[in-house]
Design a protein around this motif. Sequence first.
Motif, short mmCIF file in Angstrom:
data_model
loop_
_atom_site.label_atom_id
_atom_site.label_comp_id
_atom_site.label_asym_id
_atom_site.label_seq_id
_atom_site.Cartn_x
_atom_site.Cartn_y
_atom_site.Cartn_z
N ASN A 1 51.45 43.72 45.64
CA ASN A 1 52.55 44.42 46.07
C ASN A 1 52.36 45.77 45.89
O ASN A 1 53.14 46.63 46.56
CB ASN A 1 53.61 43.89 45.06
CG ASN A 1 54.08 42.61 45.28
OD1 ASN A 1 54.03 42.03 46.38
ND2 ASN A 1 54.76 42.06 44.17
N HIS A 2 51.14 46.31 45.40
CA HIS A 2 50.76 47.69 45.17
C HIS A 2 49.79 48.13 46.19
O HIS A 2 49.54 49.26 46.27
CB HIS A 2 50.24 47.87 43.78
CG HIS A 2 50.90 47.49 42.71
ND1 HIS A 2 52.27 48.39 42.22
CD2 HIS A 2 51.11 46.54 41.70
CE1 HIS A 2 52.75 47.73 41.08
NE2 HIS A 2 52.22 46.73 40.82
N ILE B 1 36.19 37.74 38.59
CA ILE B 1 37.25 36.40 37.93
C ILE B 1 38.53 37.34 37.65
O ILE B 1 39.80 36.78 37.95
CB ILE B 1 36.51 35.68 36.89
CG1 ILE B 1 35.29 34.85 37.42
CG2 ILE B 1 37.60 35.00 36.21
CD1 ILE B 1 34.80 34.15 36.54
N GLY B 2 38.47 38.37 36.84
CA GLY B 2 39.51 39.21 36.48
C GLY B 2 40.30 39.67 37.75
O GLY B 2 41.61 39.71 37.65
N TYR B 3 39.74 40.15 38.83
CA TYR B 3 40.61 40.51 39.86
C TYR B 3 41.11 39.58 40.63
O TYR B 3 42.23 39.55 41.00
CB TYR B 3 39.38 41.17 40.92
CG TYR B 3 40.05 41.43 42.35
CD1 TYR B 3 40.91 42.74 42.27
CD2 TYR B 3 40.10 40.66 43.36
CE1 TYR B 3 41.43 43.16 43.36
CE2 TYR B 3 40.56 41.18 44.38
CZ TYR B 3 41.12 42.44 44.55
OH TYR B 3 41.69 42.61 45.70
N LEU B 4 40.18 38.45 40.83
CA LEU B 4 41.37 37.18 41.37
C LEU B 4 42.45 36.66 40.48
O LEU B 4 43.16 36.20 41.07
CB LEU B 4 40.09 35.90 41.53
CG LEU B 4 39.00 36.25 42.38
CD1 LEU B 4 38.20 34.99 42.49
CD2 LEU B 4 39.77 36.41 43.93
N ILE B 5 42.26 36.80 39.11
CA ILE B 5 43.49 36.26 38.20
C ILE B 5 44.48 37.17 38.43
O ILE B 5 45.72 36.71 38.57
CB ILE B 5 42.84 36.15 36.90
CG1 ILE B 5 41.91 35.01 36.65
CG2 ILE B 5 44.08 36.14 35.62
CD1 ILE B 5 41.33 34.94 35.30
N ASN B 6 44.15 38.72 38.60
CA ASN B 6 45.44 39.49 38.64
C ASN B 6 45.88 39.85 39.98
O ASN B 6 46.49 40.59 40.34
CB ASN B 6 44.91 40.88 38.00
CG ASN B 6 44.66 40.86 36.24
OD1 ASN B 6 45.61 39.98 35.87
ND2 ASN B 6 43.91 41.29 35.74
N TYR B 7 45.07 39.12 41.25
CA TYR B 7 45.32 39.60 42.44
C TYR B 7 46.99 39.36 42.86
O TYR B 7 47.53 40.02 43.54
CB TYR B 7 44.50 38.96 43.52
CG TYR B 7 44.93 38.96 44.90
CD1 TYR B 7 44.36 40.29 45.41
CD2 TYR B 7 45.58 38.25 45.63
CE1 TYR B 7 44.59 40.69 46.76
CE2 TYR B 7 45.92 38.55 47.04
CZ TYR B 7 45.46 39.71 47.54
OH TYR B 7 45.56 40.16 48.85
N PRO B 8 47.51 38.26 42.26
CA PRO B 8 49.10 38.02 42.78
C PRO B 8 49.86 39.25 42.09
O PRO B 8 51.14 39.67 42.86
CB PRO B 8 49.34 36.96 42.08
CG PRO B 8 48.37 36.08 41.99
CD PRO B 8 47.21 36.94 41.75
#
Length: 107
Positions: A100-101, A89-96
Amino acid sequence: MGFGDYPLEYDRKVHGPYDPARYYGKPDTYFSEVKLGELGAWFGRRNKSPSAVVGVLSRAYWRWNRRFNHCRIGNAAYPLQVIIGGAIIGYLINYPRTQNHISRKYH
């Protein structure tokens, strides 16, 4: 049927103590046993109301909860599922923010 009530099909004299992980309606063919030609009729017999969907999700939660959280002999399955679920869930929230990296090869 309101929020927090027993299902209409539940009868205490017939079924005994209430089990939130059990379906008390009329039993039907399991999805794994349905033939391809009967699939349309099988979906037609399903109750597609929002309360039925909430009931399915609730029963699935209670089956999972009884299997991994309320067991007599505990193991690492429940904490690992919570940790890995939180990481996903944390990865999906921070994906946007992190897309770019990504290392890319420019031509």
